[in-house]
Write an enzyme that holds these catalytic residues in place. Sequence first.
Site, PDB file in Angstrom:
ATOM      1  N   ARG A 226       0.860  -1.183   0.000  1.00  0.00           N
ATOM      2  CA  ARG A 226       0.000   0.000   0.000  1.00  0.00           C
ATOM      3  C   ARG A 226       0.894   1.230   0.000  1.00  0.00           C
ATOM      4  O   ARG A 226       1.883   1.300   0.737  1.00  0.00           O
ATOM      5  CB  ARG A 226      -0.920   0.012   1.228  1.00  0.00           C
ATOM      6  N   HIS A 274       0.690  -0.244 -10.440  1.00  0.00           N
ATOM      7  CA  HIS A 274      -0.198  -1.083  -9.630  1.00  0.00           C
ATOM      8  C   HIS A 274      -0.549  -2.373 -10.377  1.00  0.00           C
ATOM      9  O   HIS A 274      -1.731  -2.706 -10.587  1.00  0.00           O
ATOM     10  CB  HIS A 274      -1.477  -0.336  -9.249  1.00  0.00           C
TER      11      HIS A 274
END
Length: 311
Positions: A226, A274
């Site tokens: 994250r 991502h």
Amino acid sequence: MPVNILFAAKDERWPQYEGPLRRALERAGIEDYVLSRDIAPEEVDYIVLAPNGPVQDFTPYTRCKAALNLWAGVENIIGNPTLHMPLARMVDHGLTRGMVEWVTGHVLRHHLGMDAHIHGQDGQWRKHIPPLAEERRVTMLGLGELGAACADALRYLGFDVTGWSRSQKDLPGIRCLAGEDGLKEALERAEILVLLLPKTADTENLLDAEAIARMPRGAIIVNPGRGPLIDDDALLAALDAGHIAHATLDVFRTEPLPQGHPYWAHPSVTVTPHIASETRDETASQVIAENIRRGEAGEPFLHLVDPKLGY
């Protein structure tokens, strides 16, 4: 009476998931069902959702037995005050294997010093022999489903792997640490640091200036977990000072990463968009279908989120 399953994700996800979900439901023995994007809230039995999808107010879904998340991350939904039903996060074979492959690839890339050969074709013969994996210390922050799988893969390759988690774990062949003192030791050993923690109030900015300073000079940071786990200013300062040799980052506080962000132009940062691990429609649908089967059979749901922990 059919089992009513509401698909609540963005429009482009429906054609991607409709077929795999129907196949998975039928293989799970659920024959009498309605799978749709348009079901009256009071008639919905299960919500298959993405946190950025159309359902943000769960109040009207009075008979819903569970919300089944398509993503591994639940930080954008767990704090929703209207969420009154159990929430299951996505723990999926395809997602796990994708993360293992991405993490292993980038750890090996940095361990072997591959960038110097890929980007250094200037006619200079620079011979560098890397240490063996058994001589390289890798630290995994986070030993959940993804972290444990990545740690095990790196251990199999011969790396000296240390893992840290909030609660004590016991994984074969891996030095498992926990707590504040354990975190300090884990960082001090981290020649290559991999971050696979969830985003919670306790983990935000976990890798701040003080934590980074504990790492060996010349260490590598790999973050597919994250974005908010890292204090960006502290990392940039450590990169500029040479304390951290390189950071490979797949997740960010703002995504897509803004064009003017310093990470884009920094010579010691690799940005990936991502992609470390994406939910795979076929395998994720099997997880969703199994939880629906369990709900209809009165069995416990898999992968339920603990609201107190945030994951």
